[in-house]
Design a protein around this motif. Sequence first.
Motif, mmCIF file in Angstrom:
data_model
loop_
_atom_site.group_PDB
_atom_site.id
_atom_site.type_symbol
_atom_site.label_atom_id
_atom_site.label_comp_id
_atom_site.label_asym_id
_atom_site.label_seq_id
_atom_site.Cartn_x
_atom_site.Cartn_y
_atom_site.Cartn_z
ATOM 1 N N ARG A 41 -6.916 -0.041 10.365
ATOM 2 C CA ARG A 41 -6.925 -0.019 8.909
ATOM 3 C C ARG A 41 -6.095 1.148 8.371
ATOM 4 N NH1 ARG A 41 -12.466 0.387 5.284
ATOM 5 N NH2 ARG A 41 -11.724 1.894 3.758
ATOM 6 N N ARG A 76 -5.658 0.655 -2.176
ATOM 7 C CA ARG A 76 -6.211 -0.544 -1.549
ATOM 8 C C ARG A 76 -6.267 -0.374 -0.030
ATOM 9 N NH1 ARG A 76 -6.963 -1.080 -6.224
ATOM 10 N NH2 ARG A 76 -6.469 -2.868 -7.594
ATOM 11 N N TYR A 78 -5.458 -1.887 3.692
ATOM 12 C CA TYR A 78 -4.532 -2.796 4.369
ATOM 13 C C TYR A 78 -4.628 -2.610 5.882
ATOM 14 C CZ TYR A 78 -2.354 -5.053 0.450
ATOM 15 O OH TYR A 78 -2.156 -5.846 -0.646
ATOM 16 N N THR A 79 -3.828 -3.379 6.615
ATOM 17 C CA THR A 79 -3.791 -3.296 8.071
ATOM 18 C C THR A 79 -2.413 -2.822 8.507
ATOM 19 O OG1 THR A 79 -5.356 -5.127 8.264
ATOM 20 C CG2 THR A 79 -4.060 -4.594 10.216
ATOM 21 N N VAL A 92 3.794 -2.361 7.028
ATOM 22 C CA VAL A 92 2.625 -2.958 6.392
ATOM 23 C C VAL A 92 3.073 -4.273 5.764
ATOM 24 C CG1 VAL A 92 0.803 -2.698 4.671
ATOM 25 C CG2 VAL A 92 1.646 -0.687 5.902
ATOM 26 N N PHE A 94 2.269 -7.439 3.103
ATOM 27 C CA PHE A 94 1.547 -7.710 1.874
ATOM 28 C C PHE A 94 1.604 -9.200 1.554
ATOM 29 C CE2 PHE A 94 3.142 -3.405 1.714
ATOM 30 C CZ PHE A 94 2.096 -2.664 1.172
ATOM 31 N N ALA A 102 -1.177 -4.401 -5.633
ATOM 32 C CA ALA A 102 -0.388 -4.347 -4.407
ATOM 33 C C ALA A 102 0.636 -5.473 -4.340
ATOM 34 C CB ALA A 102 -1.310 -4.400 -3.193
ATOM 35 N N THR A 144 -4.498 -12.923 4.552
ATOM 36 C CA THR A 144 -4.715 -11.472 4.514
ATOM 37 C C THR A 144 -5.022 -10.907 5.892
ATOM 38 O OG1 THR A 144 -7.104 -11.621 4.045
ATOM 39 C CG2 THR A 144 -5.599 -11.655 2.153
#
Length: 260
Positions: A41, A76, A78-79, A92, A94, A102, A144
């Motif tokens: 994460r 936010r 994210y991974t 990253v 999106f 985002a 996602t």
Amino acid sequence: MEFCEPAEVVAVTRVTPSMIRVRLRALGEWTWYADGRGDERVDIAFPWPGETRADVTYFNREHAGESLNEPTPPWRHYTMRAVHDRGREFDVEFVVHGDGVASTWAERAEPGHVLGIFLGSTVSHAYHSPPNDAQWQLLVADATGLPGLARIVEELPEGVPVQAIVEVPTAADRRVIETRGDVDWTWIIGPGGRESALPTAVEGIALPETPGYAWVACESAAARSIRTHLRRRHSQPRDRHRAIGFWTAGKIGHDGRGTD
């Protein structure tokens, strides 16, 4: 090292119609974790709408967020899709869907724009953690969760049997992902969210009777339904699966993500 560090956009790539990949480079002497894994994460601070630089100084103040009279800059969960150059650069991805902080930022991102990357720990944080004796894996994700699933698949050991079930908005969002594992792909074209087809798909599959591991990353209600199917329909012990809600339908913001 600060709690929130700046990272500059160096490249923007439209991977599929619904996914944009942004490569970032650390500004300063800090680096991202080079020993992270799979679906680690990353929390990201974004610029205010109309601006190009995130306000990292806000998050590095001692009492940031305590004043009700001062708005908190957007951020936010994210991974981390990939890490390069021993953590100096990283990708990253999106999901773009027409609105949201985002998504809107990603569609307008250009080299030179600056985000804030939260560190806050001495080690990276990942959810995917199969037991050592797992002989197979089930990986389930919506759009996602796909960046994390893709990295997990890329990092699989040689020959690991995997069933991967992925729901994406359009047929053009399907991807070819290199792997050393033995991956059986099921791509579902669907809306996700409250109408996700993932719970039904997981309910109907057959799983081996040998010890395994299931990882799920999608909308929160869908993740809970899949977790129920894994426990009741497939008799998977609690320590043999992880279902993460990456977002919650009808809810906006960084607190729309949760995990069981």
